[in-house]
Design a protein around this motif. Sequence first.
Motif, PDB file in Angstrom:
ATOM      1  N   PHE A 113      -3.284   6.249   5.399  1.00  0.00           N
ATOM      2  CA  PHE A 113      -2.176   6.178   4.444  1.00  0.00           C
ATOM      3  C   PHE A 113      -1.289   4.973   4.709  1.00  0.00           C
ATOM      4  O   PHE A 113      -0.765   4.356   3.781  1.00  0.00           O
ATOM      5  N   VAL A 114      -1.102   4.641   5.987  1.00  0.00           N
ATOM      6  CA  VAL A 114      -0.182   3.560   6.342  1.00  0.00           C
ATOM      7  C   VAL A 114      -0.807   2.188   6.115  1.00  0.00           C
ATOM      8  O   VAL A 114      -0.161   1.280   5.582  1.00  0.00           O
ATOM      9  N   TRP A 115      -2.076   2.004   6.497  1.00  0.00           N
ATOM     10  CA  TRP A 115      -2.642   0.661   6.585  1.00  0.00           C
ATOM     11  C   TRP A 115      -3.843   0.418   5.675  1.00  0.00           C
ATOM     12  O   TRP A 115      -4.516  -0.600   5.808  1.00  0.00           O
ATOM     13  N   VAL A 122      -5.415   3.733   0.617  1.00  0.00           N
ATOM     14  CA  VAL A 122      -5.183   5.148   0.322  1.00  0.00           C
ATOM     15  C   VAL A 122      -3.710   5.408   0.037  1.00  0.00           C
ATOM     16  O   VAL A 122      -3.352   6.132  -0.901  1.00  0.00           O
ATOM     17  N   GLY A 123      -2.849   4.801   0.869  1.00  0.00           N
ATOM     18  CA  GLY A 123      -1.413   5.013   0.696  1.00  0.00           C
ATOM     19  C   GLY A 123      -0.920   4.541  -0.654  1.00  0.00           C
ATOM     20  O   GLY A 123      -0.133   5.226  -1.327  1.00  0.00           O
ATOM     21  N   ASN A 124      -1.388   3.366  -1.079  1.00  0.00           N
ATOM     22  CA  ASN A 124      -0.968   2.840  -2.380  1.00  0.00           C
ATOM     23  C   ASN A 124      -1.516   3.682  -3.525  1.00  0.00           C
ATOM     24  O   ASN A 124      -0.839   3.906  -4.534  1.00  0.00           O
ATOM     25  N   ALA A 125      -2.736   4.176  -3.373  1.00  0.00           N
ATOM     26  CA  ALA A 125      -3.366   4.929  -4.449  1.00  0.00           C
ATOM     27  C   ALA A 125      -2.712   6.290  -4.656  1.00  0.00           C
ATOM     28  O   ALA A 125      -2.609   6.770  -5.798  1.00  0.00           O
ATOM     29  N   LEU A 126      -2.258   6.921  -3.572  1.00  0.00           N
ATOM     30  CA  LEU A 126      -1.730   8.275  -3.665  1.00  0.00           C
ATOM     31  C   LEU A 126      -0.201   8.344  -3.669  1.00  0.00           C
ATOM     32  O   LEU A 126       0.357   9.428  -3.852  1.00  0.00           O
ATOM     33  N   ASP A 127       0.461   7.233  -3.469  1.00  0.00           N
ATOM     34  CA  ASP A 127       1.925   7.212  -3.501  1.00  0.00           C
ATOM     35  C   ASP A 127       2.403   7.404  -4.940  1.00  0.00           C
ATOM     36  O   ASP A 127       2.090   6.590  -5.812  1.00  0.00           O
ATOM     37  N   PRO A 128       3.178   8.450  -5.223  1.00  0.00           N
ATOM     38  CA  PRO A 128       3.677   8.676  -6.587  1.00  0.00           C
ATOM     39  C   PRO A 128       4.885   7.788  -6.882  1.00  0.00           C
ATOM     40  O   PRO A 128       6.010   8.269  -7.100  1.00  0.00           O
ATOM     41  N   ASP A 129       4.662   6.488  -6.893  1.00  0.00           N
ATOM     42  CA  ASP A 129       5.783   5.533  -6.957  1.00  0.00           C
ATOM     43  C   ASP A 129       6.442   5.454  -8.326  1.00  0.00           C
ATOM     44  O   ASP A 129       7.446   4.741  -8.497  1.00  0.00           O
ATOM     45  N   SER A 130       5.909   6.168  -9.309  1.00  0.00           N
ATOM     46  CA  SER A 130       6.570   6.188 -10.616  1.00  0.00           C
ATOM     47  C   SER A 130       7.759   7.144 -10.639  1.00  0.00           C
ATOM     48  O   SER A 130       8.573   7.113 -11.568  1.00  0.00           O
ATOM     49  N   VAL A 177       0.610  13.829   1.572  1.00  0.00           N
ATOM     50  CA  VAL A 177       0.072  13.450   2.884  1.00  0.00           C
ATOM     51  C   VAL A 177      -0.286  14.695   3.692  1.00  0.00           C
ATOM     52  O   VAL A 177      -1.366  14.772   4.300  1.00  0.00           O
ATOM     53  N   ILE A 178       0.601  15.662   3.709  1.00  0.00           N
ATOM     54  CA  ILE A 178       0.369  16.885   4.503  1.00  0.00           C
ATOM     55  C   ILE A 178      -0.826  17.658   3.965  1.00  0.00           C
ATOM     56  O   ILE A 178      -1.678  18.132   4.732  1.00  0.00           O
ATOM     57  N   VAL A 179      -0.916  17.796   2.652  1.00  0.00           N
ATOM     58  CA  VAL A 179      -2.019  18.551   2.055  1.00  0.00           C
ATOM     59  C   VAL A 179      -3.350  17.844   2.277  1.00  0.00           C
ATOM     60  O   VAL A 179      -4.367  18.484   2.603  1.00  0.00           O
TER      61      VAL A 179
END
Length: 362
Positions: A42-44, A47-55, A69-71
Amino acid sequence: MRVEAVRFFSAEEVARARSYHRPLYWAAAVDGAIQVGVLAAFVWSGVGNALDPDSLPWWARTPAYAAIVIVVSAAVRTPGALWSGLIRERRWGFSTQRLPSWAADRCKAAAVNVVLTSALLLGLVALARELPGWWAAPAAGGFALATLALSYLAPVVLEPLFNRYSQLPDAALAAELRALAQRAGVATREVLVQDTSRRTRKANAYVSGLGRTRRIVVSDTLLEQAPPAEVRVVVAHELGHRRKQHVLRGTVLAITGAIASTVVLWALLGPRVADPHRVPLLLLLGLAFSLSSLPALTAVSRRWERQADRYSLELTGDDAAYVAAFRRLARTNLSDLDPPRLLYLLLFTHPTPPERLAAADV
């Protein structure tokens, strides 16, 4: 102190315990590596960019991303947990659960983790956004209060999510345990029975809660397997933790750790904590803090367990019941009687059964 296991147990018992535990140690190592790997991905990685709900706005994005992340981490680690927590436990005759019950417990544990972690991270990010220069001070105070509140509320809020509790039906034994607590100077509200047999044949007892939530809890498996004298010894051990203020000291240690971790986090990331995209990094650093503190914490815990053992002997004055109780628990729970030295120093919160029996000079 290392005590020869065969002084108290047969060579066959030592070998059987070793056969049970060694694969579980490897499974735990693999689980830890997977957990680190998922957070690192997720950090590097993408994956992090794809799953981050940045909207989402930051106040919704932070808990949502934490939950994702936890799930994901829990889902990836589920096959290993299924093998070590259910399949192997049933194979060795311990687990009494079926797959639906086990899965429900795992989902509940993940949900509790999501709620608590998301709330803490949301508060942290909010403080960092409002006070970018000195968020660490109120965050440390908030984490300290959260640790204290959890110690107080866990028995009445979290424990009932996983187990059912009822009054000890044996009135005579309940009166004896209350009298034992009174002699120890430990105020308790209730003596309860936990439905441990719903999950396992292993046995235990404990005293949980702080202040008005404190109560003696005995597993139904212990009541079924052990005579009253042994139950008194086990409960006396748990009362020893209260008499020696181990729970209070442990809470203080946890608060100190929360404050120290906050200071280190502030030193490493500063105002960048305000970015919800760094949620996986915060979780990874939190895991690193926990792992790095393990050797010191387990050493303290083993010392406290020895003190509670000695107090149990003093309070009950029944050396024979002490020896019988810890022999029974070691056999019932198939405790590791001769663990690898490095693992013992890193992971073991309790002395080995041979060490505990040696304390009675048998």
